[in-house]
Design an enzyme around this catalytic site. Structure first.
Site, PDB file in Angstrom:
ATOM      1  N   GLY A  30     -11.960  -2.887  -0.119  1.00 40.85           N
ATOM      2  CA  GLY A  30     -12.253  -1.461   0.017  1.00 40.85           C
ATOM      3  C   GLY A  30     -10.974  -0.635  -0.051  1.00 40.85           C
ATOM      4  O   GLY A  30      -9.963  -1.066  -0.632  1.00 40.85           O
ATOM      5  N   LEU A  37      -5.466  -5.128  10.042  1.00 38.36           N
ATOM      6  CA  LEU A  37      -5.615  -3.661  10.024  1.00 38.36           C
ATOM      7  C   LEU A  37      -6.604  -3.171  11.075  1.00 38.36           C
ATOM      8  O   LEU A  37      -6.634  -1.993  11.401  1.00 38.36           O
ATOM      9  CB  LEU A  37      -6.000  -3.176   8.623  1.00 38.36           C
ATOM     10  CG  LEU A  37      -4.872  -3.289   7.594  1.00 38.36           C
ATOM     11  CD1 LEU A  37      -5.353  -2.885   6.203  1.00 38.36           C
ATOM     12  CD2 LEU A  37      -3.662  -2.441   7.974  1.00 38.36           C
ATOM     13  N   LYS A  41     -12.971   8.379   1.164  1.00 38.38           N
ATOM     14  CA  LYS A  41     -11.605   8.233   0.637  1.00 38.38           C
ATOM     15  C   LYS A  41     -11.543   8.215  -0.898  1.00 38.38           C
ATOM     16  O   LYS A  41     -10.546   8.650  -1.477  1.00 38.38           O
ATOM     17  CB  LYS A  41     -10.964   6.963   1.189  1.00 38.38           C
ATOM     18  CG  LYS A  41     -10.477   7.107   2.620  1.00 38.38           C
ATOM     19  CD  LYS A  41      -9.736   5.849   3.065  1.00 38.38           C
ATOM     20  CE  LYS A  41      -9.212   6.003   4.475  1.00 38.38           C
ATOM     21  NZ  LYS A  41      -8.521   4.810   4.958  1.00 38.38           N
TER      22      LYS A  41
HETATM   23  P1  NAP Z   1     -14.175   0.078   3.261  1.00 34.97           P
HETATM   24  O1  NAP Z   1     -13.588   0.797   2.101  1.00 34.97           O
HETATM   25  O2  NAP Z   1     -15.530   0.422   3.723  1.00 34.97           O
HETATM   26  O3  NAP Z   1     -14.125  -1.504   2.925  1.00 34.97           O
HETATM   27  C1  NAP Z   1     -14.589  -2.445   3.853  1.00 34.97           C
HETATM   28  C2  NAP Z   1     -14.261  -3.860   3.383  1.00 34.97           C
HETATM   29  O4  NAP Z   1     -14.610  -4.770   4.422  1.00 34.97           O
HETATM   30  C3  NAP Z   1     -15.045  -4.323   2.152  1.00 34.97           C
HETATM   31  O5  NAP Z   1     -14.253  -5.198   1.425  1.00 34.97           O
HETATM   32  C4  NAP Z   1     -16.259  -5.038   2.780  1.00 34.97           C
HETATM   33  O6  NAP Z   1     -16.789  -6.073   1.960  1.00 34.97           O
HETATM   34  C5  NAP Z   1     -15.602  -5.697   3.962  1.00 34.97           C
HETATM   35  N1  NAP Z   1     -16.560  -5.943   5.053  1.00 34.97           N
HETATM   36  C6  NAP Z   1     -17.218  -5.017   5.791  1.00 34.97           C
HETATM   37  N2  NAP Z   1     -17.960  -5.628   6.728  1.00 34.97           N
HETATM   38  C7  NAP Z   1     -17.783  -6.965   6.567  1.00 34.97           C
HETATM   39  C8  NAP Z   1     -18.299  -8.104   7.240  1.00 34.97           C
HETATM   40  N3  NAP Z   1     -19.144  -7.999   8.274  1.00 34.97           N
HETATM   41  N4  NAP Z   1     -17.913  -9.321   6.803  1.00 34.97           N
HETATM   42  C9  NAP Z   1     -17.070  -9.450   5.752  1.00 34.97           C
HETATM   43  N5  NAP Z   1     -16.539  -8.408   5.082  1.00 34.97           N
HETATM   44  C10 NAP Z   1     -16.896  -7.172   5.490  1.00 34.97           C
HETATM   45  O7  NAP Z   1     -13.230   0.215   4.543  1.00 34.97           O
HETATM   46  P2  NAP Z   1     -11.630   0.345   4.579  1.00 34.97           P
HETATM   47  O8  NAP Z   1     -11.230   1.774   4.581  1.00 34.97           O
HETATM   48  O9  NAP Z   1     -11.065  -0.536   3.529  1.00 34.97           O
HETATM   49  O10 NAP Z   1     -11.312  -0.214   6.050  1.00 34.97           O
HETATM   50  C11 NAP Z   1     -11.372  -1.607   6.342  1.00 34.97           C
HETATM   51  C12 NAP Z   1     -10.850  -1.856   7.748  1.00 34.97           C
HETATM   52  O11 NAP Z   1      -9.471  -1.486   7.824  1.00 34.97           O
HETATM   53  C13 NAP Z   1     -11.555  -1.032   8.832  1.00 34.97           C
HETATM   54  O12 NAP Z   1     -11.680  -1.823   9.969  1.00 34.97           O
HETATM   55  C14 NAP Z   1     -10.589   0.128   9.085  1.00 34.97           C
HETATM   56  O13 NAP Z   1     -10.705   0.641  10.406  1.00 34.97           O
HETATM   57  C15 NAP Z   1      -9.261  -0.573   8.901  1.00 34.97           C
HETATM   58  N6  NAP Z   1      -8.167   0.334   8.511  1.00 34.97           N
HETATM   59  C16 NAP Z   1      -7.070   0.348   9.309  1.00 34.97           C
HETATM   60  C17 NAP Z   1      -5.986   1.129   8.969  1.00 34.97           C
HETATM   61  C18 NAP Z   1      -4.759   1.081   9.829  1.00 34.97           C
HETATM   62  O14 NAP Z   1      -3.853   1.885   9.602  1.00 34.97           O
HETATM   63  N7  NAP Z   1      -4.685   0.194  10.803  1.00 34.97           N
HETATM   64  C19 NAP Z   1      -6.017   1.929   7.808  1.00 34.97           C
HETATM   65  C20 NAP Z   1      -7.170   1.901   7.020  1.00 34.97           C
HETATM   66  C21 NAP Z   1      -8.238   1.097   7.395  1.00 34.97           C
HETATM   67  P3  NAP Z   1     -17.904  -5.746   0.842  1.00 34.97           P
HETATM   68  O15 NAP Z   1     -17.151  -5.157  -0.319  1.00 34.97           O
HETATM   69  O16 NAP Z   1     -18.474  -7.083   0.547  1.00 34.97           O
HETATM   70  O17 NAP Z   1     -18.874  -4.770   1.467  1.00 34.97           O
END
Ligand code: NAP
Length: 287
Positions: free
Chosen positions: A132, A223, A71
């Site tokens: 993220g 989310l 992204k």
């Molecule tokens: P990303 O850019 O990879 O960011 C992931 C975030 O989650 C980071 O802040 C990371 O922390 C944290 N994280 C990951 N694993 C963790 C754990 N085990 N314990 C604590 N923190 C953790 O991903 P993203 O695109 O932001 O997506 C995040 C979530 O939102 C995903 O589940 C995705 O499926 C969901 N999402 C949903 C929608 C929707 O429309 N419903 C849209 C977008 C995303 P660190 O920085 O410390 O690694």
């Protein structure tokens, strides 16, 4: 509609990609409007991203979605950015316009639409868990809704601090905290958005907050959409909060992407039904 030499191709690129339900959503919408279009997924490893984008452009793919982990890194390969992508610094939708690839961020609209008409959303203090791409979209959406104070909680504090530096301005007070420290602030927030995968299948017993840490009368958006009813949302219900399922912004962002590609708006109820069915099947296959 039968696939033929006039069929337009749309797709999703990400890595991994096999759990996405975007093909079901967009192909249902194409069918609904009887459009000669098809939506596929391509698993693109980070090292192959620039070649994949060149290929998609050369093939004149009409539009595509972008997901984890591309992204942010995709931006340097695009010809232009819409304001939504500029503000978040992340792209989830690309449109081919006059042979130019233009990046958009429809996650912002997805999050905003899912919560904007809920009474509990008032411009108090908001908590975003995660730092993220989804957290960036959540911050921009909250800013658009008039929030003046946002707390960012993240596992790696440095990443949360980076977001605070990026988004803080005269109108928006922000602070970064650890996931542990967050529990001291959570009860003072009117809106809480989980933008981490905590609680996602198969770790369905995990939650960033429990019921005693969630204020009554607040709004909690998770989310995570797989499972739909996450442990966090169960805890929020116990606390007397209003809950919003992650599947709602998922559908809203898909509708916005579809509109950018076709100028048509597919019916939410139809996409919600497809999403629920797809997520149930997904759970069964994996389980
Ligand atoms: P990303 O850019 O990879 O960011 C992931 C975030 O989650 C980071 O802040 C990371 O922390 C944290 N994280 C990951 N694993 C963790 C754990 N085990 N314990 C604590 N923190 C953790 O991903 P993203 O695109 O932001 O997506 C995040 C979530 O939102 C995903 O589940 C995705 O499926 C969901 N999402 C949903 C929608 C929707 O429309 N419903 C849209 C977008 C995303 P660190 O920085 O410390 O690694």
């Amino acid at each position: 509609m039968e696939i033929n030499s006039k069929t337009k191709l749309f797709c999703l690129i990400g890595h991994p990609i096999e759990h996405s339900i975007s093909p079901q959503l967009h192909n249902t919408a194409f069918k609904y409007f009887d459009l000669n279009c098809v939506y596929l997924t391509f698993d693109v490893e980070p090292t192959q991203l620039s070649r994949a984008i060149k290929g998609l452009k050369a093939l004149r793919v009409s539009g595509f979605n972008v997901t984890i982990p591309h992204k942010v890194s995709i931006i340097r390969y695009l010809d232009g950015l819409d304001i939504s992508a500029k503000e978040t610094g992340a792209v989830n939708t690309v449109v081919l316009k006059n042979n130019k690839l233009i990046g958009y961020n429809t996650d912002v609209e997805g999050i905003k639409k899912s919560i904007e008409n809920i009474e509990e959303v008032r411009d108090g203090r908001a908590l975003v868990i995660g730092a993220g791409g989804a957290a960036r979209a959540a911050i921009v959406a909250l800013k658009m809704l008039g929030f003046k104070e946002i707390i960012i909680a993240n596992r790696r504090l440095l990443r949360a601090a980076t977001l605070v530096r990026r988004f803080r301005d005269e109108e928006l007070n922000m602070r970064s905290v650890s996931l542990f420290e967050m529990k001291r602030y959570s009860k003072t927030c009117s809106v809480i958005i989980n933008a981490t995968p905590i609680g996602m299948w198969p770790h369905i017993d995990e939650t960033p907050l429990n019921s005693t840490e969630i204020p009554k009368g607040s709004l909690i958006l998770d989310l995570v959409y797989n499972p739909m009813k996450t442990r966090l949302l169960e805890e929020a219900k116990k606390a007397g909060a209003t809950i919003v399922y992650g599947v709602n912004p998922l559908i809203e962002q898909a509708i916005k992407s579809f509109q950018l590609w076709t100028n048509l708006e597919p019916p939410r109820e139809l996409l919600l039904k497809v999403a629920e069915q797809s997520l149930q099947t997904w759970g069964r296959n994996e389980g």
